[in-house]
Design an enzyme around this catalytic site. Structure first.
Site, PDB file in Angstrom:
ATOM      1  N   LYS A 179       0.865  -1.239  -0.051  1.00 17.99           N
ATOM      2  CA  LYS A 179       0.060   0.074  -0.058  1.00 17.99           C
ATOM      3  C   LYS A 179       0.884   1.428  -0.140  1.00 17.99           C
ATOM      4  O   LYS A 179       0.393   2.593  -0.540  1.00 17.99           O
ATOM      5  CB  LYS A 179      -0.722  -0.069   1.224  1.00 17.99           C
ATOM      6  CG  LYS A 179      -0.299   0.119   2.677  1.00 17.99           C
ATOM      7  CD  LYS A 179      -0.171   1.277   3.290  1.00 17.99           C
ATOM      8  CE  LYS A 179       0.408   1.324   4.320  1.00 17.99           C
ATOM      9  NZ  LYS A 179       0.548   2.583   5.084  1.00 17.99           N
TER      10      LYS A 179
ATOM     11  N   THR B 271      -4.091   5.420   2.978  1.00 20.62           N
ATOM     12  CA  THR B 271      -2.806   5.970   2.538  1.00 20.62           C
ATOM     13  C   THR B 271      -2.956   6.592   1.380  1.00 20.62           C
ATOM     14  O   THR B 271      -1.960   7.487   1.073  1.00 20.62           O
ATOM     15  CB  THR B 271      -1.714   4.741   2.823  1.00 20.62           C
ATOM     16  OG1 THR B 271      -1.879   4.077   3.997  1.00 20.62           O
ATOM     17  CG2 THR B 271      -0.398   5.289   2.779  1.00 20.62           C
TER      18      THR B 271
END
Length: 331
Positions: free
Chosen positions: A189, A246
């Site tokens: 991620k 994120t």
């Protein structure tokens, strides 16, 4: 009440020390900076990393790892991923049969391609460990804002024990026995967040960012499954949840770094001047190393790596991705 050890008192380690204290435990932390130790013990605040949030007296700090290891059976390891091996080697002589290491960093070791759990198995064979991962910005956690995460262990009973140990009204862990997905989700991620930031910085639009996040999740799931993880875990906090956070927020150092690349059109000069810990930079080549070993295609991560380390321009990166053949959707 339990005794909890924290190794690493940056902003995330400090936030997790607050989580442990709020759950009613005594907390002893290791920090390398004397300034941090003195301010935590004397002024009940981490003036270097989290100066605006007071700490209770149940949180203390010291400079000796062996002291923390002797104090607690449950040790939260909260140092950057690329330093995990060296710190584990310092901890290893003081491990006891009852010790459980909870890995709280996100990333893959660049030099070896190892996940952090694999490093524990190499440095501390037979030591029990768990992974704490999910969508949690440290500052919001420190402020006691509602947060949910995944705590995973090969032993589901141990994962559930850790959930009970750290869970509070505002910090909600979910247990899992899938130890792979939280490590892959928390690592990949960061690479995808750089790509998402590039899209935002270049002004390519919300449609493009939504597509990037969705196809990026596909890459995360495929790599995790190839390494023994489960798609259902990746649909939870440690995968989809962490990616959504994120890849959509300027609080993320990875997203912010990508945003600057998007505005500049390339990463070359930015890499020379960056002083922040942006884990996605180090994780990109490590992710590709693991993907190659299990024959998984990860075009977004490959493109991010090319932008970072092969001087590919953002325009060329976009052209490469958009010119890929059409295909069926799915994993």
């Amino acid at each position: 009440m339990a005794k909890i050890g924290i190794i690493g008192m940056g902003i995330w380690g400090t936030a997790l020390s607050l989580i442990a204290a709020r759950a009613g435990h005594d907390v002893l932390c290791w920090a390398k900076e004397e300034e941090v130790i003195q301010s935590v013990n004397g002024q009940h605040v981490n003036r270097l990393y989290l100066p605006s949030v007071p700490l209770p007296s149940s949180i203390q700090a010291m400079s000796h790892i062996e002291g923390v290891m002797g104090f607690a059976d449950t040790i939260l390891l909260v140092v950057p991923a690329q330093y995990t091996r060296s710190i584990l080697e310092k901890m290893q002589p003081f491990v006891r049969p009852s010790t459980c290491i909870v890995l709280c960093a996100k990333g893959i070791e660049t030099s070896s391609g190892n996940m952090l759990g694999e490093i524990v198995e190499q440095v501390m064979p037979g030591t029990q460990y768990a992974v704490l991962s999910g969508p949690g910005f440290a500052y919001e956690v420190a402020l006691n804002k509602p947060t949910a995460v995944t705590i995973a262990s090969k032993d589901l009973t141990k994962a559930q024990e850790l959930v009970d140990l750290f869970g509070t009204q505002y910090f909600r862990p979910y247990s899992s026995d899938d130890i792979i997905s939280p490590q892959i989700g928390g690592s990949v991620k960061n690479v995808l967040a750089i790509a998402s930031g590039c899209i935002e910085g270049a002004g390519l639009g919300d449609n493009a960012r939504a597509a990037l996040i969705t196809r990026g999740l596909n890459e995360m799931v495929r790599l995790s499954k190839a390494l023994g993880g489960h798609a259902r875990t990746m649909m939870g906090m440690c995968g989809l949840g962490d990616l959504v956070l994120t890849a959509n927020c300027t609080q993320s150092r990875n997203f912010a770094f990508g945003f600057e690349i998007g505005q500049r059109g390339s990463a070359k000069e930015l890499l020379k001047t960056n002083t922040k810990t942006v884990e996605g930079i180090y994780t990109a080549p490590a992710v590709l190393k693991r993907a190659k070993e299990v024959h998984i295609d990860m075009p977004i991560c490959e493109t991010v790596n090319a932008v970072l380390f092969e001087e590919m321009s953002l325009q060329a990166a976009m052209d490469d991705l958009l010119n890929r053949p059409f295909k069926d959707e799915g994993y």
